[in-house]
Design a protein around this motif. Structure first.
Motif, mmCIF file in Angstrom:
data_model
loop_
_atom_site.group_PDB
_atom_site.id
_atom_site.type_symbol
_atom_site.label_atom_id
_atom_site.label_comp_id
_atom_site.label_asym_id
_atom_site.label_seq_id
_atom_site.Cartn_x
_atom_site.Cartn_y
_atom_site.Cartn_z
ATOM 1 N N VAL A 234 0.833 -1.204 0.000
ATOM 2 C CA VAL A 234 0.000 0.000 0.000
ATOM 3 C C VAL A 234 0.868 1.255 0.000
ATOM 4 N N GLY A 235 1.976 1.205 0.765
ATOM 5 C CA GLY A 235 2.891 2.358 0.793
ATOM 6 C C GLY A 235 3.517 2.635 -0.563
ATOM 7 N N LEU A 236 3.918 1.569 -1.252
ATOM 8 C CA LEU A 236 4.504 1.739 -2.588
ATOM 9 C C LEU A 236 3.496 2.331 -3.560
ATOM 10 N N VAL A 237 2.248 1.871 -3.465
ATOM 11 C CA VAL A 237 1.204 2.452 -4.310
ATOM 12 C C VAL A 237 1.046 3.929 -4.002
ATOM 13 N N GLY A 238 1.043 4.269 -2.737
ATOM 14 C CA GLY A 238 0.929 5.672 -2.350
ATOM 15 C C GLY A 238 2.089 6.491 -2.871
ATOM 16 N N LEU A 239 3.300 5.948 -2.783
ATOM 17 C CA LEU A 239 4.469 6.659 -3.305
ATOM 18 C C LEU A 239 4.352 6.888 -4.810
ATOM 19 N N ALA A 240 3.932 5.837 -5.505
ATOM 20 C CA ALA A 240 3.824 5.954 -6.964
ATOM 21 C C ALA A 240 2.768 6.980 -7.354
ATOM 22 N N VAL A 241 1.606 6.917 -6.705
ATOM 23 C CA VAL A 241 0.537 7.863 -7.025
ATOM 24 C C VAL A 241 0.960 9.275 -6.654
ATOM 25 N N GLY A 242 1.578 9.421 -5.496
ATOM 26 C CA GLY A 242 2.015 10.754 -5.071
ATOM 27 C C GLY A 242 3.065 11.326 -5.994
ATOM 28 N N ALA A 243 4.012 10.488 -6.381
ATOM 29 C CA ALA A 243 5.064 10.980 -7.290
ATOM 30 C C ALA A 243 4.480 11.374 -8.649
ATOM 31 N N GLY A 244 3.592 10.512 -9.178
ATOM 32 C CA GLY A 244 2.973 10.836 -10.476
ATOM 33 C C GLY A 244 2.137 12.086 -10.405
ATOM 34 N N LEU A 245 1.350 12.223 -9.323
ATOM 35 C CA LEU A 245 0.523 13.412 -9.167
ATOM 36 C C LEU A 245 1.373 14.654 -9.020
ATOM 37 N N GLY A 246 2.499 14.527 -8.317
ATOM 38 C CA GLY A 246 3.379 15.682 -8.133
ATOM 39 C C GLY A 246 3.988 16.139 -9.443
ATOM 40 N N ALA A 247 4.430 15.174 -10.257
ATOM 41 C CA ALA A 247 5.025 15.530 -11.551
ATOM 42 C C ALA A 247 4.008 16.211 -12.443
ATOM 43 N N ALA A 248 2.768 15.679 -12.479
ATOM 44 C CA ALA A 248 1.724 16.270 -13.306
ATOM 45 C C ALA A 248 1.360 17.655 -12.820
ATOM 46 N N THR A 249 1.346 17.853 -11.514
ATOM 47 C CA THR A 249 0.986 19.162 -10.950
ATOM 48 C C THR A 249 2.007 20.218 -11.328
ATOM 49 N N ALA A 288 1.419 14.678 0.537
ATOM 50 C CA ALA A 288 0.843 13.843 1.593
ATOM 51 C C ALA A 288 0.899 12.371 1.206
ATOM 52 N N LEU A 289 0.599 12.065 -0.057
ATOM 53 C CA LEU A 289 0.657 10.669 -0.502
ATOM 54 C C LEU A 289 2.077 10.128 -0.449
ATOM 55 N N VAL A 290 3.034 10.948 -0.810
ATOM 56 C CA VAL A 290 4.434 10.507 -0.771
ATOM 57 C C VAL A 290 4.878 10.240 0.664
ATOM 58 N N VAL A 291 4.509 11.149 1.589
ATOM 59 C CA VAL A 291 4.895 10.969 2.999
ATOM 60 C C VAL A 291 4.223 9.725 3.581
#
Length: 336
Positions: A234-249, A288-291
């Motif tokens: 679950v943490g890895l999924v959160g990291l991946a989603v957070g990183a992708g969302l951050g790059a897109a933002t 927040a997702l990355v943390v």
């Protein structure tokens, strides 16, 4: 069967010496207590056989005949003969008891001569009856005292008991104490007292050692390993989603600033600022997702390591992963 000659002989014996009286005492008429006519007839035959054996000097066999005759049909005359038979064997206590019983049976049947003979015989022999009294130095819970195989009740202790001469074993036992025994020789005319000493308490048994601790299990704690994998995943999924969302933002914010319609001459319109603020909100969520993902990955790794380090839990304890909206963790179920 009582004959006139036997009655006359018995009357004559009352004036003769006691030593010859046993040979002159006839058996009574059959008792009403006799089980049947055959029992009475058998009792009479045994009585006559006993008299014959007494005359021939076979006292042990004669006593057995008199005992069985009296069992079948109690008789004062039989008891008198049995008493004299016991005397011939040296069993003075048994003889005295037989005379005492003859007195009771004779009185019940109104046989005055039998009663008088029994009283005289009992009085003559009683001073020579040996007696044994057993006392205790100290009572302890559960104390039991024996003379041979006969248990001596507490109420009977210290009371002189008539016994035939012979050797007797006195023993005592009580829970949690060492047993005690002594052999005593009782002679004719003796009056003996045996004191049971205070029994020695047994040493208390040492407490049982605790059972050995079972060796640590070489198998990993699979529930922790699985929980670690789930949490870490679950943490890895959160990291991946957070990183992708951050790059897109970041890309959205840069595009808005470079768009001449949204930010002409580096001055953003109201629509441009709205576009940039939306990108910043997404950036905060990304952070927040990355943390959170980093924390979950670290927790998953820790659970996996513990799964290989900790010993197996009790069979009624289970560690399970817990997933719910906004919450990720583990739950311990069972009885600790």
């Amino acid at each position: 069967m009582k004959s006139a000659l036997a009655i006359a002989a018995f009357a004559l014996c009352l004036g003769s010496s006691a030593g010859a009286a046993w040979a002159q005492a006839p058996r009574d008429e059959p008792s009403k207590d006799a089980g049947s006519g055959s029992d009475a007839a058998m009792a009479q035959s045994l009585f006559e056989d006993g008299r014959r054996l007494m005359t021939s000097g076979d006292h042990a066999a004669a006593c057995a005949k008199f005992e069985e005759s009296n069992r079948l049909d109690p008789s004062a005359g039989t008891l008198l003969n049995l008493g004299k038979c016991y005397e011939a064997l040296g069993r003075v206590a048994s003889a005295w008891a037989s005379y005492e019983r003859a007195k009771v049976v004779g009185r019940a049947k109104g046989q005055t001569r039998h009663v008088e003979a029994a009283e005289r015989f009992a009085a003559e022999i009683e001073p020579h009856v040996p007696k044994l009294a057993i006392t205790t130095a100290r009572e302890v819970p559960g104390l039991k005292v024996y003379r041979g195989e006969t248990e001596i009740a507490a109420a009977a202790r210290a009371t002189p008991i008539a016994l035939d001469p012979g050797s007797y074993e006195v023993r005592a036992e009580a829970p949690g104490h060492e047993s005690w025994n002594r052999t005593v020789q009782i002679e004719r005319d003796a009056k003996v007292t045996v004191e049971v000493p205070a029994l020695v308490a047994l040493a208390a048994s040492p407490p049982k050692p605790p059972p050995p601790k079972p060796p640590p299990s070489s198998q990993p704690r699979m529930e922790l390993v699985i929980a670690g994998a789930v949490v870490g995943g679950v943490g890895l999924v959160g990291l991946a989603v957070g990183a992708g969302l951050g790059a897109a933002t970041l890309s959205d914010a840069d595009e808005a600033r470079q768009d001449d319609d949204l930010c002409p001459d580096d001055r953003c319109t109201e629509a441009g600022w709205a576009h940039i603020q939306e990108a910043e909100t997404k950036a905060t969520a990304s952070t927040a997702l990355v943390v959170t993902g980093s924390v979950l990955v670290a927790g998953g790794v820790a659970l996996g390591v513990l799964g290989f380090v900790l010993e197996a839990p009790p069979s009624d304890v289970a560690v399970l992963p817990w997933l719910s909206p906004g919450v990720v963790g583990v739950v311990i179920e069972g009885r600790l």
